[in-house]
Design a protein around this motif. Sequence first.
Motif, PDB file in Angstrom:
ATOM      1  N   TYR A 194       0.837  -1.231   0.118  1.00  0.00           N
ATOM      2  CA  TYR A 194      -0.033   0.177   0.050  1.00  0.00           C
ATOM      3  C   TYR A 194       0.845   1.164   0.130  1.00  0.00           C
ATOM      4  CZ  TYR A 194       1.149   0.066   5.058  1.00  0.00           C
ATOM      5  OH  TYR A 194       1.737   0.140   6.534  1.00  0.00           O
ATOM      6  N   VAL A 210      -4.430   1.541  -2.220  1.00  0.00           N
ATOM      7  CA  VAL A 210      -4.369  -0.089  -2.388  1.00  0.00           C
ATOM      8  C   VAL A 210      -4.393  -0.162  -3.648  1.00  0.00           C
ATOM      9  CG1 VAL A 210      -4.700  -0.580  -0.176  1.00  0.00           C
ATOM     10  CG2 VAL A 210      -6.535  -0.646  -2.002  1.00  0.00           C
ATOM     11  N   ILE A 241      -7.031   0.167   5.694  1.00  0.00           N
ATOM     12  CA  ILE A 241      -6.672  -0.421   4.855  1.00  0.00           C
ATOM     13  C   ILE A 241      -7.199  -1.621   4.308  1.00  0.00           C
ATOM     14  CG2 ILE A 241      -4.666  -1.939   4.152  1.00  0.00           C
ATOM     15  CD1 ILE A 241      -2.781   0.318   5.153  1.00  0.00           C
TER      16      ILE A 241
END
Length: 255
Positions: A194, A210, A241
């Motif tokens: 990421y 991402v 995330i």
Amino acid sequence: MEEPESASASGSSAERSLRLLALLANEGRALTLADLAAQLGLPKGTAHRICTQLLAGGFLARDVDERSFSVGPALRKLAFDTLNHGVVRGLRHEVLSELVREVGETCNLTTLDGARVLYLDRVEAQWPLRLTLDVGSHVPLHCTASGKLFLAQMPKKERDALIGSLPLERMTANSITTAEAMHAECEEIARQGYSCDREEFIAGLVAVAVPVRDAQGAVRAALAVHAPTARMSMDDALKRIDALKAAAGKMTALL
């Protein structure tokens, strides 16, 4: 003397042009004339004529080394228009909307457009303090979460050449402005999977991105969340995330 074209390489000029464009798009990197001719089973002279025509129309572009060919602005626009057409666009937009409802901040879907990031779609969070960037807008590679992600996933030779050609302009006090630091950042992004924007594009704004991969695993887009630091710290962004990755997985089937 060049070898005659094989039966598989025969067909109309339009068909051969489309196969050449499809090859470049699928490879995801610049190819030399020799590479194109060999992989398509065409004589170099034929491949050269096709490339010349496609260059004139903007469907191909010379790569930074001036010896290779990459996708041109006309082909990127065609891809952008295709991605934003019809039912599939609506389905992607709904995935993005669901993500915004989950994370509570603005999210966007972007793709690589030459040496810049192109906004494919965007859903705003309902906050009075927010940054507005319209679909179709461009932002730099070197100082945005999505841009650095695209750099990090490139083959090293292509990435090195592109970084060497970028101005690496200082947008804020946190912007990366040297090739050495950018190479190190890309290695870290590739390792962790990421990318972060730590107030590098706009002071007071952070983001995390991402990759969105196609069915073959190639990175075709990026999914990101961003917000003012007054609402979301970098640590808070990193907690989102997992939600971003889940949404990116849903996007794979919609590319």
